[in-house]
Design a protein around this motif. Structure first.
Motif, PDB file in Angstrom:
ATOM      1  N   TYR A   1     -11.161   8.129   7.366  1.00  0.00           N
ATOM      2  CA  TYR A   1      -9.683   8.605   6.882  1.00  0.00           C
ATOM      3  C   TYR A   1      -9.705   8.821   5.608  1.00  0.00           C
ATOM      4  O   TYR A   1      -8.686   9.376   5.039  1.00  0.00           O
ATOM      5  CB  TYR A   1      -8.847   7.126   7.040  1.00  0.00           C
ATOM      6  CG  TYR A   1      -8.905   6.467   8.408  1.00  0.00           C
ATOM      7  CD1 TYR A   1      -8.403   7.374   9.379  1.00  0.00           C
ATOM      8  CD2 TYR A   1      -9.680   5.406   8.678  1.00  0.00           C
ATOM      9  CE1 TYR A   1      -8.563   7.024  10.558  1.00  0.00           C
ATOM     10  CE2 TYR A   1      -9.804   4.846   9.828  1.00  0.00           C
ATOM     11  CZ  TYR A   1      -9.146   5.516  11.015  1.00  0.00           C
ATOM     12  OH  TYR A   1      -8.860   5.108  12.312  1.00  0.00           O
ATOM     13  N   GLU A   2     -10.870   9.232   4.945  1.00  0.00           N
ATOM     14  CA  GLU A   2     -10.724   9.719   3.446  1.00  0.00           C
ATOM     15  C   GLU A   2     -10.535  11.288   3.360  1.00  0.00           C
ATOM     16  O   GLU A   2     -10.990  11.868   4.298  1.00  0.00           O
ATOM     17  CB  GLU A   2     -11.987   9.670   2.774  1.00  0.00           C
ATOM     18  CG  GLU A   2     -12.492   8.216   2.397  1.00  0.00           C
ATOM     19  CD  GLU A   2     -13.776   7.944   1.674  1.00  0.00           C
ATOM     20  OE1 GLU A   2     -13.911   7.129   0.987  1.00  0.00           O
ATOM     21  OE2 GLU A   2     -14.629   8.856   1.878  1.00  0.00           O
TER      22      GLU A   2
ATOM     23  N   ALA B   1       0.450   5.341   0.006  1.00  0.00           N
ATOM     24  CA  ALA B   1      -0.310   6.340   0.385  1.00  0.00           C
ATOM     25  C   ALA B   1       0.495   7.613  -0.004  1.00  0.00           C
ATOM     26  O   ALA B   1       1.637   7.872  -0.177  1.00  0.00           O
ATOM     27  CB  ALA B   1      -0.258   6.520   1.880  1.00  0.00           C
TER      28      ALA B   1
ATOM     29  N   CYS C   1     -10.643   3.705   1.086  1.00  0.00           N
ATOM     30  CA  CYS C   1     -10.559   4.028   2.582  1.00  0.00           C
ATOM     31  C   CYS C   1     -11.646   4.395   3.446  1.00  0.00           C
ATOM     32  O   CYS C   1     -12.858   4.337   2.765  1.00  0.00           O
ATOM     33  CB  CYS C   1     -10.006   5.274   2.506  1.00  0.00           C
ATOM     34  SG  CYS C   1      -8.117   5.291   1.864  1.00  0.00           S
TER      35      CYS C   1
ATOM     36  N   TYR D   1       0.776  -1.272   0.033  1.00  0.00           N
ATOM     37  CA  TYR D   1       0.154   0.006  -0.088  1.00  0.00           C
ATOM     38  C   TYR D   1       0.993   1.097   0.030  1.00  0.00           C
ATOM     39  O   TYR D   1       1.873   1.496   0.655  1.00  0.00           O
ATOM     40  CB  TYR D   1      -0.926   0.257   1.215  1.00  0.00           C
ATOM     41  CG  TYR D   1      -1.846  -1.032   1.227  1.00  0.00           C
ATOM     42  CD1 TYR D   1      -3.013  -0.911   0.645  1.00  0.00           C
ATOM     43  CD2 TYR D   1      -1.606  -2.255   1.967  1.00  0.00           C
ATOM     44  CE1 TYR D   1      -3.984  -2.032   0.529  1.00  0.00           C
ATOM     45  CE2 TYR D   1      -2.591  -3.404   1.681  1.00  0.00           C
ATOM     46  CZ  TYR D   1      -3.680  -3.184   1.084  1.00  0.00           C
ATOM     47  OH  TYR D   1      -4.748  -4.022   1.079  1.00  0.00           O
TER      48      TYR D   1
END
Length: 123
Positions: A97-98, A63, A93, A61
């Motif tokens: 947490y978006e 980010a 997400c 993942y």
């Protein structure tokens, strides 16, 4: 430990050779990288590190904070697909947490893709 495992966070300066103590901890189930795709000159070392650390079963993942379009993101996605990863998709997400400026990419290994996603639980 309720799931029967343990998590260990390891720092790794991916601009340098893979340290023996990091390699000895592998293979890794999950690799999480944050804010690693932002400079063109660091893209090749970052992808080299991901390819060195990720096994067929590893979920990766990445980010990323959306910034101006300067080609680095496009180059990351294009070059990740040329390497070990067969698929790089935007992960969903949790709503808590978006953020409009955040994207999380889920990089799936080429071997996993060839197996129809079986190594990642049938995704």
């Amino acid at each position: 430990d309720a799931a029967g495992g343990k998590a260990v966070a390891l720092a790794y300066d991916w601009g340098k050779p893979l340290p023996a103590d990091v390699a000895a901890r592998g293979p890794f189930d999950v690799i999480v990288a944050a804010d690693s795709v932002y400079r063109q000159d660091l893209l090749a070392p970052f992808l080299t590190a991901l390819n060195a650390l990720a096994e067929a079963e590893t979920e990766v993942y990445v980010a990323h904070k959306r910034r101006r379009r300067d080609g680095v993101v496009d180059d990351f996605l294009e070059n990740a697909l040329r390497g070990k990863f067969a698929d790089v998709v935007e992960a969903e997400c949790h709503p808590l947490y978006e953020a409009p400026t955040l994207v999380v990419w889920h990089c799936r290994n080429a071997l996993d893709e060839a197996m129809g996603g079986l190594a990642l639980g049938g995704e």
